[in-house]
Design a protein around this motif. Structure first.
Motif, mmCIF file in Angstrom:
data_model
loop_
_atom_site.group_PDB
_atom_site.id
_atom_site.type_symbol
_atom_site.label_atom_id
_atom_site.label_comp_id
_atom_site.label_asym_id
_atom_site.label_seq_id
_atom_site.Cartn_x
_atom_site.Cartn_y
_atom_site.Cartn_z
ATOM 1 N N SER A 1 -0.379 -1.722 0.149
ATOM 2 C CA SER A 1 -1.061 -2.491 1.186
ATOM 3 C C SER A 1 -0.089 -3.009 2.240
ATOM 4 O O SER A 1 1.094 -3.226 1.958
ATOM 5 C CB SER A 1 -1.792 -3.688 0.572
ATOM 6 O OG SER A 1 -2.517 -4.396 1.569
ATOM 7 N N ARG A 2 -0.619 -3.198 3.435
ATOM 8 C CA ARG A 2 0.130 -3.879 4.486
ATOM 9 C C ARG A 2 0.013 -5.395 4.335
ATOM 10 O O ARG A 2 0.746 -6.145 4.969
ATOM 11 C CB ARG A 2 -0.389 -3.455 5.870
ATOM 12 C CG ARG A 2 -0.192 -1.963 6.137
ATOM 13 C CD ARG A 2 -0.652 -1.571 7.531
ATOM 14 N NE ARG A 2 -0.513 -0.142 7.726
ATOM 15 C CZ ARG A 2 0.615 0.475 8.053
ATOM 16 N NH1 ARG A 2 1.725 -0.230 8.220
ATOM 17 N NH2 ARG A 2 0.646 1.780 8.212
ATOM 18 N N ALA A 3 -0.891 -5.816 3.480
ATOM 19 C CA ALA A 3 -1.053 -7.243 3.199
ATOM 20 C C ALA A 3 -0.010 -7.690 2.185
ATOM 21 O O ALA A 3 0.726 -6.884 1.607
ATOM 22 C CB ALA A 3 -2.460 -7.507 2.674
ATOM 23 N N THR A 4 0.042 -8.993 1.937
ATOM 24 C CA THR A 4 0.993 -9.560 0.990
ATOM 25 C C THR A 4 0.444 -9.421 -0.420
ATOM 26 O O THR A 4 -0.459 -10.151 -0.826
ATOM 27 C CB THR A 4 1.251 -11.039 1.315
ATOM 28 O OG1 THR A 4 1.742 -11.144 2.641
ATOM 29 C CG2 THR A 4 2.259 -11.640 0.365
ATOM 30 N N SER B 1 -10.629 8.516 2.649
ATOM 31 C CA SER B 1 -11.273 7.349 2.055
ATOM 32 C C SER B 1 -11.278 6.173 3.029
ATOM 33 O O SER B 1 -10.450 6.100 3.942
ATOM 34 C CB SER B 1 -10.534 6.939 0.770
ATOM 35 O OG SER B 1 -9.257 6.403 1.090
ATOM 36 N N ALA B 2 -12.214 5.260 2.790
ATOM 37 C CA ALA B 2 -12.285 4.061 3.626
ATOM 38 C C ALA B 2 -11.008 3.241 3.502
ATOM 39 O O ALA B 2 -10.525 2.662 4.478
ATOM 40 C CB ALA B 2 -13.494 3.222 3.239
ATOM 41 N N LEU B 3 -10.433 3.197 2.300
ATOM 42 C CA LEU B 3 -9.225 2.402 2.083
ATOM 43 C C LEU B 3 -8.073 2.875 2.965
ATOM 44 O O LEU B 3 -7.386 2.080 3.607
ATOM 45 C CB LEU B 3 -8.798 2.474 0.615
ATOM 46 C CG LEU B 3 -9.713 1.808 -0.412
ATOM 47 C CD1 LEU B 3 -9.182 2.052 -1.820
ATOM 48 C CD2 LEU B 3 -9.838 0.324 -0.142
ATOM 49 N N GLN C 1 -1.424 7.470 1.381
ATOM 50 C CA GLN C 1 -1.294 7.547 -0.070
ATOM 51 C C GLN C 1 -2.478 6.916 -0.800
ATOM 52 O O GLN C 1 -2.730 7.212 -1.972
ATOM 53 C CB GLN C 1 0.018 6.917 -0.542
ATOM 54 C CG GLN C 1 0.171 5.427 -0.292
ATOM 55 C CD GLN C 1 0.810 5.106 1.054
ATOM 56 O OE1 GLN C 1 0.562 5.798 2.027
ATOM 57 N NE2 GLN C 1 1.632 4.070 1.088
ATOM 58 N N LEU C 2 -3.241 6.077 -0.100
ATOM 59 C CA LEU C 2 -4.406 5.461 -0.728
ATOM 60 C C LEU C 2 -5.506 6.476 -1.006
ATOM 61 O O LEU C 2 -6.370 6.236 -1.853
ATOM 62 C CB LEU C 2 -4.941 4.323 0.149
ATOM 63 C CG LEU C 2 -4.038 3.084 0.225
ATOM 64 C CD1 LEU C 2 -4.631 2.056 1.172
ATOM 65 C CD2 LEU C 2 -3.812 2.478 -1.159
ATOM 66 N N ARG C 3 -5.486 7.618 -0.318
ATOM 67 C CA ARG C 3 -6.472 8.661 -0.622
ATOM 68 C C ARG C 3 -6.280 9.160 -2.051
ATOM 69 O O ARG C 3 -7.256 9.374 -2.780
ATOM 70 C CB ARG C 3 -6.361 9.820 0.366
ATOM 71 C CG ARG C 3 -7.485 10.842 0.207
ATOM 72 C CD ARG C 3 -7.315 12.065 1.105
ATOM 73 N NE ARG C 3 -7.104 11.717 2.501
ATOM 74 C CZ ARG C 3 -7.033 12.612 3.477
ATOM 75 N NH1 ARG C 3 -7.153 13.914 3.202
ATOM 76 N NH2 ARG C 3 -6.824 12.236 4.734
#
Length: 254
Positions: free
Chosen positions: A161-164, A207-209, A217-219
């Motif tokens: 994720s780009r989030a923390t 994918s939506a993610l 890589q989330l795919r």
């Protein structure tokens, strides 16, 4: 010591870039950036190194220093899609390990390229392998350009994720960013996969993610494919995202 497996490095390189057009051809110590990347692949003892590009200017430069080029279409949305075309064009064996090294990483350590190939070779059940490193800058905790990864105890990726992530509730409440950093890994964007998996990956619907996070890589995770993450043996390279980054790097090298 375990011998380095037979693997191919493919270097996706495109000329168009909103922040830094022509970046692969920018000069570093008198050599184009793409040549530095190619040399790292050779130093890593890859069986073959191929630059995948849709731009004649890049191809001419690579051929000029004796590198191998595979022309690809211009409509690819990711480096993995571009590599899939290379796999098909070159007719690579299904079991061939392919390492994706970005064309704008001129100082990626050869040790890391070998490491990610060996990582995958030792793990038959994993679809992909990649690397990470402990977060070392407080400013990167909330920096969306510093991609974080969380793994299980065996190193299998749980999420990128780009989030923390993980989110340290008490650390954030107390502004204790050092505590937060102690639990975080920053993803290094180098991948190893087998040729057969690359073709399977690009056949999946996005994918939506991955579209929300802008992380390809989330795919793989969305479709249940395992990614193994190891801590990089060598420090990650300095990122070059803008002409200003390159100017600072060249000044430091002088």
């Amino acid at each position: 010591m375990i011998n380095t497996p037979d693997y191919v490095v493919v270097i996706p390189a495109r000329y168009a870039s909103s922040r830094f057009p022509g970046k692969p051809l920018a000069l570093i110590q008198g050599l184009p950036m793409i040549q530095h990347v190619y040399q790292r692949a050779i130093e890593a003892q890859a069986a073959r190194a191929v630059v995948a590009t849709d731009d004649k200017r890049i191809a001419e430069v690579v051929e000029g220093f004796g590198g191998e080029v595979c022309f690809t279409r211009a409509d690819h949305q990711s480096g993995t899609e571009r590599i899939a075309e290379v796999v098909a064009t070159l007719g690579l064996d299904n079991r061939q390990i392919v390492v994706n090294v970005q064309g704008d990483e001129p100082f990626i350590p050869a040790e890391n390229i070998r490491q990610v190939a060996l990582n995958l070779a030792q793990r038959e059940s994993f679809a992909m392998a990649t690397l990470a490193t402990p977060l070392d800058e407080v400013t990167d905790v909330n920096n969306p350009n510093a991609v974080k990864v969380v793994t299980d105890k065996q190193g299998k990726a749980l999420y990128f994720s780009r989030a923390t992530i993980p989110f340290d509730r008490d650390g954030h409440a107390n502004q204790d960013m050092r505590r937060t950093m102690s639990t975080m890994l920053r993803h290094i964007g180098i991948y190893a996969y087998r040729a057969e998996y690359i073709l399977r990956y690009v056949a999946y619907e996005p994918s939506a993610l991955e579209m929300i996070e802008s992380l390809e890589q989330l795919r793989a995770l969305y479709y249940g494919d395992d990614i193994h993450v190891e801590r990089a043996m060598a420090p990650p390279p300095v990122g070059i995202d803008t002409p200003e980054d390159l100017a600072r790097l060249n000044a430091q090298l002088k």
